[in-house]
Structure formats: C-alpha cells, structure tokens
Scaffold this motif. Structure first.
Motif, PDB file in Angstrom:
ATOM      1  N   ASP A  57       6.233   2.218  11.285  1.00 52.59           N
ATOM      2  CA  ASP A  57       6.929   0.991  11.704  1.00 52.59           C
ATOM      3  C   ASP A  57       7.184   0.160  10.445  1.00 52.59           C
ATOM      4  O   ASP A  57       6.249  -0.119   9.692  1.00 52.59           O
ATOM      5  N   PRO A  58       8.440  -0.230  10.178  1.00 53.40           N
ATOM      6  CA  PRO A  58       8.752  -0.960   8.943  1.00 53.40           C
ATOM      7  C   PRO A  58       8.014  -2.290   8.817  1.00 53.40           C
ATOM      8  O   PRO A  58       7.840  -2.793   7.707  1.00 53.40           O
ATOM      9  N   ASN A  59       7.540  -2.861   9.922  1.00 51.62           N
ATOM     10  CA  ASN A  59       6.820  -4.135   9.878  1.00 51.62           C
ATOM     11  C   ASN A  59       5.311  -3.961   9.717  1.00 51.62           C
ATOM     12  O   ASN A  59       4.596  -4.956   9.531  1.00 51.62           O
ATOM     13  N   GLU A  60       4.815  -2.720   9.802  1.00 48.47           N
ATOM     14  CA  GLU A  60       3.377  -2.488   9.658  1.00 48.47           C
ATOM     15  C   GLU A  60       2.935  -2.865   8.245  1.00 48.47           C
ATOM     16  O   GLU A  60       3.591  -2.540   7.261  1.00 48.47           O
ATOM     17  N   ILE A  61       1.806  -3.558   8.159  1.00 49.16           N
ATOM     18  CA  ILE A  61       1.276  -3.954   6.855  1.00 49.16           C
ATOM     19  C   ILE A  61       0.571  -2.752   6.233  1.00 49.16           C
ATOM     20  O   ILE A  61      -0.309  -2.138   6.856  1.00 49.16           O
ATOM     21  N   ILE A  62       0.967  -2.425   5.013  1.00 48.31           N
ATOM     22  CA  ILE A  62       0.418  -1.299   4.269  1.00 48.31           C
ATOM     23  C   ILE A  62      -0.434  -1.869   3.130  1.00 48.31           C
ATOM     24  O   ILE A  62      -0.035  -2.812   2.448  1.00 48.31           O
ATOM     25  N   HIS A  63      -1.592  -1.276   2.923  1.00 44.16           N
ATOM     26  CA  HIS A  63      -2.505  -1.704   1.870  1.00 44.16           C
ATOM     27  C   HIS A  63      -2.488  -0.643   0.768  1.00 44.16           C
ATOM     28  O   HIS A  63      -2.812   0.521   1.031  1.00 44.16           O
TER      29      HIS A  63
END
Length: 161
Positions: free
Chosen positions: A33-39
């Motif tokens: 999902d393009p809005n998912e926060i990635i760390h």
C-alpha cells in the motif's frame, strides 16, 4: 549485492543499483500500500576498516606484541563508526529528498516514510512477500537505486519490520 547501472527512473545524479538478495521460498503477494509507513535503516560505510582489520589481526597473532590484548567495545566502536563527513552527506540527501526526522544510530541512520516516498527516492518497487506462515515481509523488487555519489557513503539499506 552487485553494483550495476539501472535506467528505469532518472535522477539528477548518476545512479548505481544495489541488488537485494533473492529469497526463493517467499511468495510475492504484490505491491505494498503506497500509504503504508516503511521503516528503513541506511547502513553507512565505516571510516577505519583497514585499521580495525589490522588491530584485530594483531591481537590474534601469537607473534604480535599485541597478542591477546583484545579491544573493548568502545575501542571497536571508534574504528567502526562512519566518518562525520559521510553522516553529513547522508543527512543532506535525506533533507534534499524531504525525508523527515532521520535518526543517527552509530553506524546507521533510521528513517520512517510512506512506501510511495521510499519507492520514489530509491527508484524501486516495494512488494509484500509471505511463506504462508508468519507475518508478511516487505522487499524491494528487484532492487533499489541510490545516487552514485553516495555509493561510498551508504553500504546497505535494510527494511526494518
């Protein structure tokens, strides 16, 4: 982690590609999902690799005057830290690419950002993978790209789960 050129998306700087290891037992579940926060953790090159290697060889060599004089964690840390110049270059790149709140943690810098932004600045697609057991894993497919002028600054980019 092979280095090669990649021309899928143009950057203002020349670019080089760092491949992600192929994981064969995972099933590609499709784009994140393009809005998912990635760390992400950006591992920086250390500044005194040769000197650290030499010291470690000396303490391991029975013929050396330093044999058995093991380094403390603090001494190893002094050798293994990235240069201030490399940290500054990486932080400037984050600022240039509107990456908010990078956190310097010794030999790496941690950032959190939306998947769409990570994909844009690293010119790679993020996909979810699963084995059918346990949580899904996120990986760049097939690789990510960083500016060539940072190849001697950033050693590896890792997705933190």
């Amino acid at each position: 982690r092979g280095i090669g050129s990649h021309s899928r998306r143009r950057h203002s700087d020349p670019i080089a590609s760092l491949s992600h290891p192929i994981i064969t037992d995972l099933k590609d579940e499709g784009p994140v999902d393009p809005n998912e926060i990635i760390h992400l953790s950006f591992l920086l090159h250390i500044q005194n690799k040769e000197q650290l290697h030499q010291k470690l060889m000396e303490v391991s060599d029975p013929n050396s005057a330093n044999y058995g004089k093991h380094l403390s964690a603090e001494e190893v840390g002094k050798f293994a830290k990235p240069s201030e110049e490399n940290v500054a270059k990486a932080l400037a790149w984050f600022t240039e690419h509107n990456v908010a709140d990078p956190v310097v943690r010794g030999d790496h810098i941690d950032v959190s950002l939306p998947a769409s932004h990570a994909q844009f600045i690293l010119s790679g697609a993020l996909h979810q993978f699963s084995t059918g057991k346990g949580p899904k894993q996120i990986r760049f497919v097939p690789n990510y790209i960083i500016p060539e002028n940072l190849q001697n600054v950033i050693q590896l980019i890792q997705i933190r789960e």
